[in-house]
Enzyme design. Structure first.
Site, short mmCIF file in Angstrom:
data_model
loop_
_atom_site.label_atom_id
_atom_site.label_comp_id
_atom_site.label_asym_id
_atom_site.label_seq_id
_atom_site.Cartn_x
_atom_site.Cartn_y
_atom_site.Cartn_z
N LYS A 49 7.07 26.43 41.66
CA LYS A 49 8.24 27.27 41.72
C LYS A 49 7.76 28.67 41.71
CE LYS A 49 12.83 27.64 41.64
NZ LYS A 49 13.57 27.35 42.64
N ASP B 286 10.22 10.09 37.80
CA ASP B 286 11.36 9.33 37.63
C ASP B 286 12.13 9.44 39.04
OD1 ASP B 286 10.93 8.61 34.68
OD2 ASP B 286 13.16 9.03 34.59
N ASP C 223 6.99 15.14 35.20
CA ASP C 223 7.96 14.21 34.63
C ASP C 223 9.22 13.64 35.36
OD1 ASP C 223 8.88 12.50 32.33
OD2 ASP C 223 10.02 14.12 31.96
N ASP D 257 12.46 22.39 43.71
CA ASP D 257 13.78 21.91 44.04
C ASP D 257 13.81 21.37 45.48
OD1 ASP D 257 13.09 24.53 44.87
OD2 ASP D 257 15.07 25.50 44.68
N TYR E 152 5.33 21.49 27.89
CA TYR E 152 5.26 20.22 26.90
C TYR E 152 4.37 20.63 25.51
CZ TYR E 152 7.27 16.43 29.43
OH TYR E 152 8.18 15.49 30.04
C1 IPM Z 1 6.92 9.89 30.64
C2 IPM Z 1 7.80 9.81 29.49
C3 IPM Z 1 7.44 10.91 28.50
C4 IPM Z 1 7.17 12.41 28.89
C5 IPM Z 1 8.32 10.90 27.33
C6 IPM Z 1 8.64 9.39 26.68
C7 IPM Z 1 7.79 11.81 26.15
O1 IPM Z 1 9.05 10.56 29.97
O2 IPM Z 1 5.76 9.49 30.49
O3 IPM Z 1 7.11 10.29 31.87
O4 IPM Z 1 8.05 12.99 29.14
O5 IPM Z 1 5.98 12.60 29.35
MG MG Z 2 9.39 10.81 32.18
#
Ligand code: IPM
Ligand code: MG
Length: 369
Positions: A201, A262, A258, A234, A144
């Site tokens: 990884k 999710d 990240d 993975d 990032y």
């Molecule tokens: C998160 C989001 C952010 C990230 C985006 C919106 C930049 O996906 O907080 O997980 O990638 O960190």
């Molecule tokens: Mg995210």
């Protein structure tokens, strides 16, 4: 005596302003009960800041955040500001910028199942039974924030020597960055079930091999009582949906965290329920794990519970108000147990009169406090 805490509110875009209002409602209710007051200032971040000031993170916003005892953010972004032009400002720069500027290198993303919502998961009940994990994501390094560039390559290259655009992003970590996030993960595990899974990884990436070495050294020297295992990213992605209840603390670099967070959110089936805390050495920031949901913005139907649960995390981590934090969690649990649902978490058998909007959901939690 009532203590007053100063909170910097960053509503951002989309459903942000609607859900943050419910966070504030709950703050006031919990404060009245637990002898604390919360003064608030509001500042711009993300797309609304681009519209007003031309930048996603105006200086005044950063100053307001630094002057506060904690920052409560809702969400940023929306199709209006989507662009692939590197010269144009993007709402996400506000979020990434404030994380970097406040030195928020630890991102805690707890994943727990509220039993009333167990049926919302796409996984079988026996697989999600007992899931209670915490992703500890490194938040200010890695891909990032590495060097990146996009340019036109005059020389060409590649198999057919074609000229064209080239771009790169760099994944880089320094020893101290890995050490400090490892410590955060081990500390978190000590307060939980004493197990850390470090995700990397290392079969491919040099940063991962260094990461693995450092995490093991910190573990052996400072946390010999905490169990430590390694998992390739993975495989981790697979095991998260295969045996999610086996995990306690997962620690990993920014981009892996990240993606995995999710995925982990989907274990619960309700992204609208997950909060997060971003901590550094100074002021901390709390935000829902979900985005700005522009498709439902302004309709009063967004789920405010992740925002409310980020208020819970704020009380726990920034204000040492564990009782008040527990109280919020109890109130949310009771509201769900009574069958109240926002649209995103309603199930096939939810009666229509139990489906409520954003403000009513906030009222219910406040009433239960
Ligand atoms: C998160 C989001 C952010 C990230 C985006 C919106 C930049 O996906 O907080 O997980 O990638 O960190
Ligand atoms: Mg995210």
């Amino acid at each position: 005596m009532t203590r007053t805490y100063r909170i910097c509110l960053l509503p951002g875009d989309g459903i942000g302003p609607e859900i943050i209002a419910e966070g504030c409602k709950v703050l006031d209710a919990v404060g009245a009960k637990h002898g604390a007051a919360f003064s608030r200032t509001e500042a711009l971040i993300g797309g609304c800041a681009i519209d007003a000031c031309g930048t996603a993170l105006p200086d005044e916003t950063l100053a307001a955040a630094k002057a506060a005892d904690a920052v409560l953010l809702a969400a940023v972004g929306g199709p209006k500001w989507d662009t692939t032009d590197p010269e144009k400002p993007r709402p996400e720069q506000g979020l990434l910028g404030i994380r970097k500027e406040l030195g928020l290198y630890t991102n805690l993303r707890p994943v727990q199942i509220f039993s009333a919502l167990a049926g919302a998961s796409t996984l079988k009940p026996e697989v999600i039974d007992g899931v209670d994990l915490m992703i500890v994501r490194e938040l200010t390094g890695g891909l990032y924030f590495g060097r990146r560039e996009r340019f036109y390559d005059e020389e060409g290259g590649g198999a057919n020597g074609a000229r064209g655009q080239r771009a790169y992003d760099t994944l880089e970590y320094r020893e101290y960055e890995v050490e400090r996030i490892a410590r955060q993960a081990f500390e978190a595990a000590r307060k939980r079930r004493n197990k850390v899974t470090s995700v990397d990884k290392a079969n491919v990436l040099e940063t991962s091999r260094m990461w693995r070495e450092i995490v093991h050294r910190v573990g052996a020297e400072e946390f010999p009582d905490v169990e430590l295992e390694d998992l390739l990213v993975d495989n981790a992605a697979m095991q998260l949906v295969n045996r999610p209840a086996d995990f306690d603390v997962l620690v990993t670099e920014n981009m892996f965290g990240d993606i995995l967070s999710d995925e982990a959110a989907q274990i619960t089936g309700s992204l609208g329920m997950l909060a997060s805390a971003s901590l550094g050495d100074g002021v901390a920031l709390y935000e829902p794990s979900h985005g700005s949901a522009p498709d439902i913005a302004g309709r009063g139907i967004a789920n405010p519970l992740a925002q409310i649960l980020s208020v819970e995390m704020m009380l726990r981590y920034s204000f040492d108000m564990a009782d008040a934090a527990d109280d919020i969690r109890r109130a949310v649990t009771e509201v769900l147990d009574e069958g109240w649902r926002t649209g995103d978490i309603k199930q096939a058998d939810t009666p229509a009169d139990k489906v409520v909007g954003t403000a009513r959901m906030g009222d219910l939690v406040a009433e239960h406090l």
